[in-house]
Design a protein around this motif. Structure first.
Motif, short mmCIF file in Angstrom:
data_model
loop_
_atom_site.label_atom_id
_atom_site.label_comp_id
_atom_site.label_asym_id
_atom_site.label_seq_id
_atom_site.Cartn_x
_atom_site.Cartn_y
_atom_site.Cartn_z
N SER A 149 4.49 7.35 3.50
CA SER A 149 4.60 7.24 4.94
C SER A 149 3.24 6.83 5.51
CB SER A 149 5.02 8.58 5.54
OG SER A 149 3.97 9.53 5.38
N PRO A 150 3.21 6.36 6.77
CA PRO A 150 1.91 6.04 7.39
C PRO A 150 0.94 7.22 7.38
CG PRO A 150 3.68 5.10 8.68
CD PRO A 150 4.34 5.96 7.62
N ASP A 151 1.45 8.44 7.58
CA ASP A 151 0.58 9.63 7.56
C ASP A 151 -0.02 9.83 6.17
OD1 ASP A 151 0.98 10.20 10.21
OD2 ASP A 151 2.59 11.65 9.85
N GLU A 152 0.79 9.62 5.13
CA GLU A 152 0.28 9.79 3.77
C GLU A 152 -0.79 8.75 3.46
OE1 GLU A 152 3.90 11.59 1.12
OE2 GLU A 152 4.17 9.57 1.96
N VAL A 158 0.83 -1.20 0.00
CA VAL A 158 0.00 0.00 0.00
C VAL A 158 0.86 1.25 0.00
CG1 VAL A 158 -0.21 0.28 2.50
CG2 VAL A 158 -2.09 1.01 1.04
N LYS A 159 2.13 1.12 0.38
CA LYS A 159 3.04 2.26 0.41
C LYS A 159 3.62 2.57 -0.97
CE LYS A 159 4.73 1.39 5.13
NZ LYS A 159 5.95 1.24 5.96
N TYR A 217 -2.75 7.33 5.64
CA TYR A 217 -3.95 7.69 6.40
C TYR A 217 -4.70 8.82 5.70
CZ TYR A 217 -6.93 9.30 10.18
OH TYR A 217 -8.02 9.68 10.93
N ARG A 218 -3.96 9.82 5.20
CA ARG A 218 -4.62 10.92 4.51
C ARG A 218 -5.29 10.44 3.22
NH1 ARG A 218 -0.08 14.14 6.54
NH2 ARG A 218 1.18 13.65 4.71
N GLN A 219 -4.67 9.48 2.56
CA GLN A 219 -5.29 8.90 1.36
C GLN A 219 -6.59 8.18 1.72
OE1 GLN A 219 -3.22 5.57 -0.60
NE2 GLN A 219 -3.51 6.64 -2.53
N GLN A 220 -6.58 7.47 2.84
CA GLN A 220 -7.78 6.77 3.28
C GLN A 220 -8.88 7.77 3.67
OE1 GLN A 220 -6.03 4.37 6.38
NE2 GLN A 220 -5.76 2.61 5.02
N GLU A 221 -8.47 8.91 4.24
CA GLU A 221 -9.44 9.96 4.56
C GLU A 221 -10.16 10.44 3.30
OE1 GLU A 221 -8.54 12.68 8.39
OE2 GLU A 221 -7.15 12.96 6.73
N ILE A 222 -9.41 10.59 2.21
CA ILE A 222 -10.00 11.05 0.96
C ILE A 222 -10.99 10.01 0.43
CG2 ILE A 222 -9.51 11.65 -1.44
CD1 ILE A 222 -6.84 12.76 -0.49
N ILE A 223 -10.62 8.74 0.54
CA ILE A 223 -11.52 7.67 0.10
C ILE A 223 -12.83 7.72 0.87
CG2 ILE A 223 -11.83 5.16 0.02
CD1 ILE A 223 -8.80 4.95 -0.42
N VAL A 224 -12.72 7.92 2.21
CA VAL A 224 -13.92 8.02 3.05
C VAL A 224 -14.76 9.23 2.64
CG1 VAL A 224 -14.77 8.40 5.39
CG2 VAL A 224 -12.89 6.78 4.98
N SER A 268 -3.32 16.35 2.47
CA SER A 268 -2.91 15.45 1.41
C SER A 268 -2.30 16.26 0.27
CB SER A 268 -4.11 14.66 0.90
OG SER A 268 -3.79 14.01 -0.31
N ARG A 269 -1.33 15.63 -0.40
CA ARG A 269 -0.70 16.31 -1.53
C ARG A 269 -1.67 16.53 -2.68
NH1 ARG A 269 4.62 12.75 -2.42
NH2 ARG A 269 3.14 11.10 -1.86
N VAL A 270 -2.81 15.86 -2.63
CA VAL A 270 -3.83 16.08 -3.66
C VAL A 270 -4.41 17.48 -3.54
CG1 VAL A 270 -6.10 15.32 -4.50
CG2 VAL A 270 -4.41 13.62 -3.75
N PHE A 271 -4.55 17.97 -2.29
CA PHE A 271 -5.22 19.25 -2.05
C PHE A 271 -4.29 20.37 -1.59
CE2 PHE A 271 -8.64 16.08 -1.07
CZ PHE A 271 -9.45 16.39 -2.15
N SER A 272 -3.15 20.05 -1.03
CA SER A 272 -2.29 21.09 -0.43
C SER A 272 -1.87 22.19 -1.41
CB SER A 272 -1.05 20.44 0.20
OG SER A 272 -0.32 19.69 -0.75
N PRO A 273 -1.64 21.90 -2.72
CA PRO A 273 -1.27 23.01 -3.62
C PRO A 273 -2.38 24.04 -3.80
CG PRO A 273 -0.66 20.88 -4.57
CD PRO A 273 -1.55 20.59 -3.40
#
Length: 274
Positions: A168-171, A70-71, A173-180, A238-243
């Motif tokens: 990383s584990p944080d990344e 998953v990493k 987790y943030r990806q899973q947050e987006i899925i939710v 998440s790097r998807v939204f941070s920019p």
């Protein structure tokens, strides 16, 4: 139909191609060398596929965890990843560093050596077992497979980690947050009638635009503690939204002045506009 029989003939094919390569002068016939090299990769891929089925049959509950996958970046998660790892190990053992830095390659060489030695042992043991009339896998065979499975997983994780930046584990987790967030957005859109189940079941192309648009509104207004929370710094998002941090703040401020009717009208328009 016996897996061990399939392994025997797959192993024979690899052995035959290797013998042809060793008996060929690559400088005198480079085209034939490339043909044989391609045959080797194909035959090794088939051998690994059969070996994978054998391990699933023989040691299904003793397989080494592959949660680390998953990493990995999605572009690496291809069907021939295992064969690529085997080729990488062979190159490292030969002192060739095709994809990694020389210092990383030097650290990986012992793992590559252990993996290839384990594979040779697996091939020897399974060839002997395939010649027997038994369809069972004795404990010594299981032990060899368990060791190979562990060494393969450890090499795969180490090699890919030296090749690319794994998540990383944080990344993760943030990806899973987006899925939710996207799942909750779809559920809410179905409840409000913005979308229909038929559109989802039919893979309506418009959904590729509609769901992310609705998810931005949901993330800013409906679920403000989620992955679009602007209480976080851009680095924590998440790097998807941070920019788009500053743009998201402007969108949130505009959404907050809308009435419930205006918000509903906006969301419905986002479901139809291209």
């Amino acid at each position: 139909p016996r897996l061990l029989s399939q392994f025997f003939f797959a192993d024979e094919r690899v052995t035959r191609v290797v013998a042809e390569i060793n008996g060929l002068d690559a400088e005198l016939d480079p085209q034939q060398y490339l043909v044989l090299l391609n045959q080797l990769h194909l035959s090794q891929a088939h051998l690994l596929a059969v070996l994978e089925r054998i391990m699933e049959e023989c040691i299904p509950t003793q397989r080494h965890s592959r949660d680390y996958l998953v990493k990995f970046p999605e572009e690496l998660l291809v069907d021939n990843l295992g064969n690529h790892m085997l080729f990488a190990a062979e190159c490292l053992l030969a002192g060739t560093f095709l994809e990694v830095e020389e210092s990383d390659g030097a650290e990986l060489r012992p793992r590559a050596r252990n993996l290839l030695c384990s594979l040779e042992l697996v091939r020897t043991v399974l060839r002997e077992q395939s010649l027997s009339q038994s369809n069972s896998y004795p404990e010594p065979v299981q032990a060899v497979l368990i060791q190979f499975d562990r060494l393969f997983a450890e090499f795969e994780l180490s090699y890919v980690s030296s090749l690319v930046a794994v998540k990383s584990p944080d990344e993760i987790y943030r990806q899973q947050e987006i899925i939710v967030l996207f799942c909750e957005t779809v559920e809410r859109a179905l409840h409000l009638g913005y979308l229909t189940q038929e559109m989802i079941d039919g893979y309506e192309p418009l959904l590729m635009f509609t769901i992310p648009r609705l998810a931005i509104i949901s993330g800013l207004l409906i679920y403000p503690e989620g992955p679009l929370s602007l209480e976080r710094s851009p680095e924590e998002m998440s790097r998807v939204f941070s920019p788009f941090y500053n743009l998201l703040k402007k969108i949130r401020d505009l959404l907050r002045v809308l009435s419930a009717e205006e918000l509903c009208l906006l969301e419905r328009s986002l479901c139809t506009a291209e």
